[in-house]
Scaffold this active site. Sequence first.
Site, short mmCIF file in Angstrom:
data_model
loop_
_atom_site.label_atom_id
_atom_site.label_comp_id
_atom_site.label_asym_id
_atom_site.label_seq_id
_atom_site.Cartn_x
_atom_site.Cartn_y
_atom_site.Cartn_z
N LYS A 76 0.86 -1.19 0.00
CA LYS A 76 0.00 0.00 0.00
C LYS A 76 0.90 1.24 0.00
O LYS A 76 2.00 1.21 0.57
CB LYS A 76 -0.90 -0.06 1.25
CG LYS A 76 -2.01 0.97 1.30
CD LYS A 76 -2.96 0.68 2.47
CE LYS A 76 -3.99 1.78 2.67
NZ LYS A 76 -4.95 1.48 3.74
N SER A 151 -9.91 1.76 2.75
CA SER A 151 -8.99 2.50 1.93
C SER A 151 -7.97 1.65 1.18
O SER A 151 -7.35 2.13 0.24
CB SER A 151 -8.23 3.50 2.80
OG SER A 151 -7.40 2.83 3.74
N SER A 175 -10.16 -0.70 6.94
CA SER A 175 -9.59 -0.52 5.60
C SER A 175 -8.93 -1.73 4.97
O SER A 175 -8.59 -1.69 3.78
CB SER A 175 -8.57 0.61 5.62
OG SER A 175 -9.24 1.83 5.44
N1 GLN Z 1 -13.20 3.92 6.09
C1 GLN Z 1 -12.67 4.32 7.37
C2 GLN Z 1 -12.24 5.77 7.33
O1 GLN Z 1 -12.42 6.37 6.32
C3 GLN Z 1 -11.52 3.41 7.75
C4 GLN Z 1 -10.24 3.81 7.16
C5 GLN Z 1 -9.09 2.92 7.52
O2 GLN Z 1 -9.27 1.87 8.13
N2 GLN Z 1 -7.90 3.37 7.19
O3 GLN Z 1 -11.75 6.29 8.28
#
Ligand code: GLN
Length: 479
Positions: A76, A151, A175
């Site tokens: 990532k 994400s 995410s």
């Molecule tokens: N979708 C969640 C957010 O936008 C989780 C993001 C994540 O786990 N990095 O914060």
Amino acid sequence: MNTVNTPSAQTIAASVQAGQSATIEVSAALDRAEADTLNAIIRVHRTSALKAAAAIDARIAAGETLPMAGVPLVIKDNMCFENHETTACSKILTGFKPPYMATALQQMLDAGAVIVATANMDEFAMGSSNETSVYGPVSHPLDADRIPGGSSGGSAAAVAARITPISLGSDTGGSIRQPASLCGCVGMKPTYGSVSRYGLMAFGSSLDQIGPMANTIADAALCLDSLVGHDKNDSTSVERSYETGHAATIAKTDLSYLAGKRIGYIEHHSELLSEEMRNHLDGIKQKLADAGAELVPVSLAHEKYATAIYYIIGTGEASSNLSRYDGVHYGHRSEDATDLNSVYNKSRAEGFGPEVQRRIMLGTYVLSAGYFDAYYKKAMRVRRLICEDYDKAFQNCDAIIGLASPTTAFKRGEKTDDPLTMYLSDIFTIAANLSGVPCLSVPSGKDKSGLPIGIHLQTPHWKEKDLLSFARCVELIRE
Ligand code: GLN
């Protein structure tokens, strides 16, 4: 989508260890990464990967045993890859080349894995649909009009599209697990403190965790074995003896594992699901019961506040962590700046996208004098209650089952104008970050449109072996 049946990480590691050149599978993965049509891949590292593959061959020839020998890996874009551009998919970090390697990446390389490409992601890991990246959105591997989740959407899509057998994601509120669920791959968040976050670009430091994404539980287990461990460079890394050999355990796990095991489910989650999703979850629960597990209702009484307090704690930590991007130390600096304050203000206004700016503003507000007690402190108290709920629930069961996401992959643009609806994508995953327990999403079937559904499993802290074993059973019984 590439439907070629590319070999598993385990198969590649075994054959490279037995003498096959690492270059063969690494080159094939590089070709697939270059041919990516999903925008899952933002950088292909051909030169360094081929050099690394040759080095693996030399290490094997010199007699080393490498658990991940020659396994091509996608990372990532928020993990510092030494001397390679790493930007968290944000304009503010354009051109940033870290002078050091994230520990998690170093451990993968030490184990013999080869980084072939960097995956797209939501900017600074803020999002659930991979639509906030400066590199543009990622397509779902089965439907270009849909999102892959986020994400870690690029990492999930890369694995689901068989570009590589494994990838790394990071999980602050879901995410890893939500995109894994939406793309139909495995995504695991290990116990908080078990995988070093040194070199992971911080979002919410009390929540962030790196974890494996793979097409099978066995490959996720193999990757986990090399990821965990104490790191003195991460003050939250826990010093203890780490259980490994998960891959070998999973190879032996069959449904007899379920005999005498208690699997908890949270009753009120059914009310949050469509009939189709509820029926799917009930079907999996029934099959686990038929195979010998006892299904018991458990309650996480304060879990209903998890999303609300996550957007206080997570944004508070993010506003503090992201203050380092000031136009001076790293990346983008505004060309219109005339003095120090305008360097800060203009660089940040130009460098951060709208979602990141929203989080910084929310986070700055909840931490500000006069509001800190009403929001942050109160949220931390509720977090403690959620942790206690987990302790109580796990007195009655060995694992908790549910769905990783309330819906399957949604259409691109469907939720971009409505942040609150987007934030609810993670209602089932956030509580595990707040409590730190290990958890994962494992593919369990498809909806009537053919889109993947993922079962979410959680176990007590440090019970990764149980978590993977339960997940292996879901793999064995799924449709
Ligand atoms: N979708 C969640 C957010 O936008 C989780 C993001 C994540 O786990 N990095 O914060």
